[in-house]
Design a protein around this motif. Structure first.
Motif, PDB file in Angstrom:
ATOM      1  N   GLU A  84       0.756  -1.154   0.076  1.00 48.74           N
ATOM      2  CA  GLU A  84       0.085   0.065  -0.050  1.00 48.74           C
ATOM      3  C   GLU A  84       0.735   1.341   0.011  1.00 48.74           C
ATOM      4  O   GLU A  84       0.427   2.048  -0.646  1.00 48.74           O
ATOM      5  N   GLU A  85       1.903   1.098   0.886  1.00 50.76           N
ATOM      6  CA  GLU A  85       2.824   2.501   0.787  1.00 50.76           C
ATOM      7  C   GLU A  85       3.978   2.531  -0.126  1.00 50.76           C
ATOM      8  O   GLU A  85       4.724   3.128  -0.208  1.00 50.76           O
ATOM      9  N   ASN A  86       3.954   1.380  -0.969  1.00 45.06           N
ATOM     10  CA  ASN A  86       5.151   1.050  -1.849  1.00 45.06           C
ATOM     11  C   ASN A  86       6.531   0.989  -1.219  1.00 45.06           C
ATOM     12  O   ASN A  86       7.479   1.956  -1.574  1.00 45.06           O
ATOM     13  N   LEU A  87       6.652   0.424  -0.165  1.00 43.37           N
ATOM     14  CA  LEU A  87       8.145   0.583   0.711  1.00 43.37           C
ATOM     15  C   LEU A  87       8.718  -0.300  -0.019  1.00 43.37           C
ATOM     16  O   LEU A  87       8.785  -1.310  -0.823  1.00 43.37           O
ATOM     17  N   PRO A  88      10.311   0.178   0.121  1.00 49.25           N
ATOM     18  CA  PRO A  88      11.507  -0.639  -0.703  1.00 49.25           C
ATOM     19  C   PRO A  88      11.178  -2.061  -0.113  1.00 49.25           C
ATOM     20  O   PRO A  88      11.293  -2.561   0.875  1.00 49.25           O
ATOM     21  N   PRO A  89      11.291  -3.023  -1.003  1.00 48.85           N
ATOM     22  CA  PRO A  89      11.298  -4.530  -0.679  1.00 48.85           C
ATOM     23  C   PRO A  89      12.484  -5.047  -0.319  1.00 48.85           C
ATOM     24  O   PRO A  89      13.669  -4.499  -0.613  1.00 48.85           O
ATOM     25  N   VAL A  90      12.228  -5.837   0.787  1.00 50.46           N
ATOM     26  CA  VAL A  90      13.565  -6.677   1.366  1.00 50.46           C
ATOM     27  C   VAL A  90      13.464  -8.032   0.689  1.00 50.46           C
ATOM     28  O   VAL A  90      12.620  -8.893   0.515  1.00 50.46           O
ATOM     29  N   PHE A  91      14.815  -8.495   0.075  1.00 45.06           N
ATOM     30  CA  PHE A  91      14.834  -9.813  -0.724  1.00 45.06           C
ATOM     31  C   PHE A  91      16.090 -10.054  -0.642  1.00 45.06           C
ATOM     32  O   PHE A  91      17.119  -9.666  -0.391  1.00 45.06           O
ATOM     33  N   THR A  92      16.196 -11.531  -0.831  1.00 45.19           N
ATOM     34  CA  THR A  92      17.490 -12.286  -0.684  1.00 45.19           C
ATOM     35  C   THR A  92      17.867 -12.925  -1.973  1.00 45.19           C
ATOM     36  O   THR A  92      19.182 -13.222  -2.190  1.00 45.19           O
ATOM     37  N   THR A  93      17.129 -12.656  -3.152  1.00 45.85           N
ATOM     38  CA  THR A  93      17.510 -13.458  -4.317  1.00 45.85           C
ATOM     39  C   THR A  93      16.783 -12.591  -5.447  1.00 45.85           C
ATOM     40  O   THR A  93      15.621 -12.107  -5.174  1.00 45.85           O
ATOM     41  N   VAL A  94      17.398 -12.568  -6.477  1.00 50.03           N
ATOM     42  CA  VAL A  94      16.840 -11.787  -7.541  1.00 50.03           C
ATOM     43  C   VAL A  94      16.344 -12.684  -8.564  1.00 50.03           C
ATOM     44  O   VAL A  94      16.937 -13.776  -9.101  1.00 50.03           O
ATOM     45  N   ASN A 125      18.200  -6.616   9.771  1.00 46.85           N
ATOM     46  CA  ASN A 125      17.173  -6.482  10.934  1.00 46.85           C
ATOM     47  C   ASN A 125      16.635  -5.079  10.552  1.00 46.85           C
ATOM     48  O   ASN A 125      17.272  -4.170  10.440  1.00 46.85           O
ATOM     49  N   TYR A 126      15.100  -4.931  10.437  1.00 45.50           N
ATOM     50  CA  TYR A 126      14.392  -3.893   9.956  1.00 45.50           C
ATOM     51  C   TYR A 126      13.076  -4.147  10.601  1.00 45.50           C
ATOM     52  O   TYR A 126      12.677  -5.186  11.119  1.00 45.50           O
ATOM     53  N   ASN A 127      12.275  -3.017  10.707  1.00 49.47           N
ATOM     54  CA  ASN A 127      10.844  -2.980  10.849  1.00 49.47           C
ATOM     55  C   ASN A 127      10.257  -2.037   9.911  1.00 49.47           C
ATOM     56  O   ASN A 127      10.876  -1.520   9.036  1.00 49.47           O
ATOM     57  N   GLY A 128       8.769  -1.713  10.177  1.00 48.83           N
ATOM     58  CA  GLY A 128       8.146  -0.936   9.122  1.00 48.83           C
ATOM     59  C   GLY A 128       8.929   0.586   8.998  1.00 48.83           C
ATOM     60  O   GLY A 128       8.920   0.956   8.077  1.00 48.83           O
ATOM     61  N   ASP A 129       9.082   1.165  10.297  1.00 49.74           N
ATOM     62  CA  ASP A 129       9.657   2.371  10.461  1.00 49.74           C
ATOM     63  C   ASP A 129      10.996   2.409   9.453  1.00 49.74           C
ATOM     64  O   ASP A 129      11.305   3.568   8.896  1.00 49.74           O
ATOM     65  N   THR A 130      11.684   1.340   9.495  1.00 49.91           N
ATOM     66  CA  THR A 130      13.093   1.162   8.710  1.00 49.91           C
ATOM     67  C   THR A 130      12.748   1.559   7.393  1.00 49.91           C
ATOM     68  O   THR A 130      13.478   2.385   6.724  1.00 49.91           O
ATOM     69  N   LEU A 131      11.971   0.790   6.794  1.00 50.61           N
ATOM     70  CA  LEU A 131      11.438   1.112   5.222  1.00 50.61           C
ATOM     71  C   LEU A 131      10.842   2.164   5.127  1.00 50.61           C
ATOM     72  O   LEU A 131      11.089   2.730   3.899  1.00 50.61           O
ATOM     73  N   ARG A 132      10.071   2.720   6.006  1.00 49.48           N
ATOM     74  CA  ARG A 132       9.250   4.129   5.855  1.00 49.48           C
ATOM     75  C   ARG A 132      10.409   5.107   5.691  1.00 49.48           C
ATOM     76  O   ARG A 132      10.439   6.193   4.864  1.00 49.48           O
ATOM     77  N   ALA A 133      11.444   5.033   6.789  1.00 52.01           N
ATOM     78  CA  ALA A 133      12.347   5.960   6.700  1.00 52.01           C
ATOM     79  C   ALA A 133      13.335   5.916   5.342  1.00 52.01           C
ATOM     80  O   ALA A 133      13.771   7.138   4.918  1.00 52.01           O
ATOM     81  N   ALA A 134      13.745   4.657   5.040  1.00 50.55           N
ATOM     82  CA  ALA A 134      14.416   4.349   3.714  1.00 50.55           C
ATOM     83  C   ALA A 134      13.759   5.010   2.787  1.00 50.55           C
ATOM     84  O   ALA A 134      14.497   5.886   1.985  1.00 50.55           O
ATOM     85  N   LYS A 135      12.733   4.967   2.417  1.00 47.21           N
ATOM     86  CA  LYS A 135      11.839   5.337   1.333  1.00 47.21           C
ATOM     87  C   LYS A 135      12.030   6.907   1.504  1.00 47.21           C
ATOM     88  O   LYS A 135      11.993   7.547   0.422  1.00 47.21           O
ATOM     89  N   SER A 136      11.607   7.443   2.622  1.00 50.29           N
ATOM     90  CA  SER A 136      11.793   8.981   2.614  1.00 50.29           C
ATOM     91  C   SER A 136      13.156   9.616   2.319  1.00 50.29           C
ATOM     92  O   SER A 136      13.221  10.713   1.901  1.00 50.29           O
ATOM     93  N   CYS A 137      14.306   8.611   2.402  1.00 51.53           N
ATOM     94  CA  CYS A 137      15.588   9.049   2.049  1.00 51.53           C
ATOM     95  C   CYS A 137      15.825   8.933   0.555  1.00 51.53           C
ATOM     96  O   CYS A 137      17.219   9.159   0.107  1.00 51.53           O
ATOM     97  N   GLY A 138      15.181   8.261  -0.167  1.00 50.89           N
ATOM     98  CA  GLY A 138      15.264   8.164  -1.415  1.00 50.89           C
ATOM     99  C   GLY A 138      15.605   6.690  -1.914  1.00 50.89           C
ATOM    100  O   GLY A 138      16.048   6.409  -2.877  1.00 50.89           O
ATOM    101  N   ILE A 139      15.203   5.654  -1.034  1.00 53.13           N
ATOM    102  CA  ILE A 139      15.902   4.401  -1.115  1.00 53.13           C
ATOM    103  C   ILE A 139      14.521   3.694  -2.029  1.00 53.13           C
ATOM    104  O   ILE A 139      13.559   3.918  -1.586  1.00 53.13           O
ATOM    105  N   LYS A 140      15.035   2.649  -2.952  1.00 57.52           N
ATOM    106  CA  LYS A 140      14.067   1.961  -3.590  1.00 57.52           C
ATOM    107  C   LYS A 140      14.352   0.346  -3.243  1.00 57.52           C
ATOM    108  O   LYS A 140      13.147  -0.266  -3.542  1.00 57.52           O
ATOM    109  N   TYR A 141      15.293   0.010  -3.025  1.00 61.10           N
ATOM    110  CA  TYR A 141      15.547  -1.306  -2.672  1.00 61.10           C
ATOM    111  C   TYR A 141      16.326  -1.620  -1.457  1.00 61.10           C
ATOM    112  O   TYR A 141      17.078  -0.713  -0.915  1.00 61.10           O
ATOM    113  N   ALA A 142      16.027  -2.693  -0.686  1.00 55.07           N
ATOM    114  CA  ALA A 142      16.698  -3.283   0.649  1.00 55.07           C
ATOM    115  C   ALA A 142      17.067  -4.691   0.667  1.00 55.07           C
ATOM    116  O   ALA A 142      16.409  -5.474   1.217  1.00 55.07           O
ATOM    117  N   PRO A 143      18.083  -4.915  -0.056  1.00 57.37           N
ATOM    118  CA  PRO A 143      18.434  -6.220  -0.529  1.00 57.37           C
ATOM    119  C   PRO A 143      19.340  -6.829   0.845  1.00 57.37           C
ATOM    120  O   PRO A 143      19.946  -5.984   1.416  1.00 57.37           O
TER     121      PRO A 143
END
Length: 284
Positions: free
Chosen positions: A87-97, A201-219
């Motif tokens: 819903e918020e289009n947060l940066p995805p956390v992934f381990t494999t492309v 390690n991360y939570n929802g705030d991590t990904l929201r903060a990252a998005k606000s800083c211009g981050i698109k991906y969180a591998p």
């Protein structure tokens, strides 16, 4: 092994991996004419054979395929989502492309060890990698990482001080991530769009903060390689197409070996199993 024959057959090149493989390798023959493309490829392969021998590898690392014309769709790994992920289009956390190509991606974290031999090895062998940097460990020698960047490797965000982010408030997390974005732009000319949370390690705030800083991906990663062993996320303890592999900038103070030893273990395994090392950002 085939590589043994190649090594012995190219002994005339010497053990210097930086040596020219053939006269006129830069694009013109000895009489000013163009070099046959096949001859250029053969000369480059001979150079790589010499480099593999110089760095004591079992085989010449495989060359990755061309980057995909259409980038794969990157989504959060199942079970790694947070509330509001889509819903918020947060940066995805992934381990494999997602790819069927037999490639893996090498990522190196933090920046503590600054081994010049590592830079030479990876340059000689033309192995791409992505560095995730923490400012408190790289600030004593930004030049080391600028050299890395100048050779085509990507520098990404790993926070200012490498904290356990879920233990911080949203604003504190934002300061860590956005603060490192500012450092990256000032020191390396560009604020990245890729971020790795410390320890994975991360939570929802991590990904929201990252998005606000211009981050698109969180591998994060699927395997981790050390000087003396590998560790696996999956129960099958195997490499898979598109896996992200983690290692660290470490040396003899922390490991029973050097970064060169670590890379030798990494490259020998992936090559033996038929994988090439590709550039992560080419798939994002």
């Amino acid at each position: 092994m085939a590589s043994t024959a190649l090594l012995s057959g190219c002994a005339a090149l010497g053990s210097d991996p930086g040596a020219q493989g053939a006269p006129g390798q830069g694009g013109h023959g000895g009489h000013g004419g163009p070099v046959d493309p096949q001859a250029r490829l053969a000369a480059e392969h001979a150079r790589l054979v010499a480099a593999a021998r110089h760095w004591n590898l079992d085989e010449v690392p495989l060359r990755p395929p061309a980057p995909p014309a259409r980038k794969p769709k990157i989504t959060a790994r199942d079970g790694f989502e947070v509330d509001g992920q889509e819903e918020e289009n947060l940066p995805p956390v992934f381990t494999t492309v997602p790819t069927r190509q037999k490639v893996v991606f090498l990522t190196i974290d933090d920046g503590a060890e600054k081994d010049p031999a590592f830079l030479r090895m990876m340059s000689d062998l033309k192995i791409p990698y992505t560095a995730f940097l923490s400012n408190y460990l790289v600030k004593d020698d930004y030049g080391y990482f600028r050299r890395m960047q100048s050779e085509g490797h990507t520098l990404n965000n790993h926070t200012l001080t490498h904290p356990y982010l879920p233990g911080l408030s949203y604003e504190e997390q934002k300061d860590e991530i956005c603060g490192m974005q500012a450092v990256m732009k000032r020191r390396f000319g560009k604020a990245p769009t890729v971020f790795r949370p410390p320890y994975g390690n991360y939570n929802g705030d991590t990904l929201r903060a990252a998005k606000s800083c211009g981050i698109k991906y969180a591998p994060i990663w699927d395997e981790e390689v050390f000087v003396d062993h590998w560790e696996y996320r999956e129960d099958d303890k195997n490499l898979h197409p598109g896996d992200i592999v983690l290692t660290h900038f470490r040396g003899r103070e922390d490991w029973d070996g050097t970064m060169v030893d670590d890379m030798r273990r990494f490259l020998n395994k992936v090559t033996r199993e038929g994988y090439a090392v590709a550039r992560l950002e080419d798939y994002l």
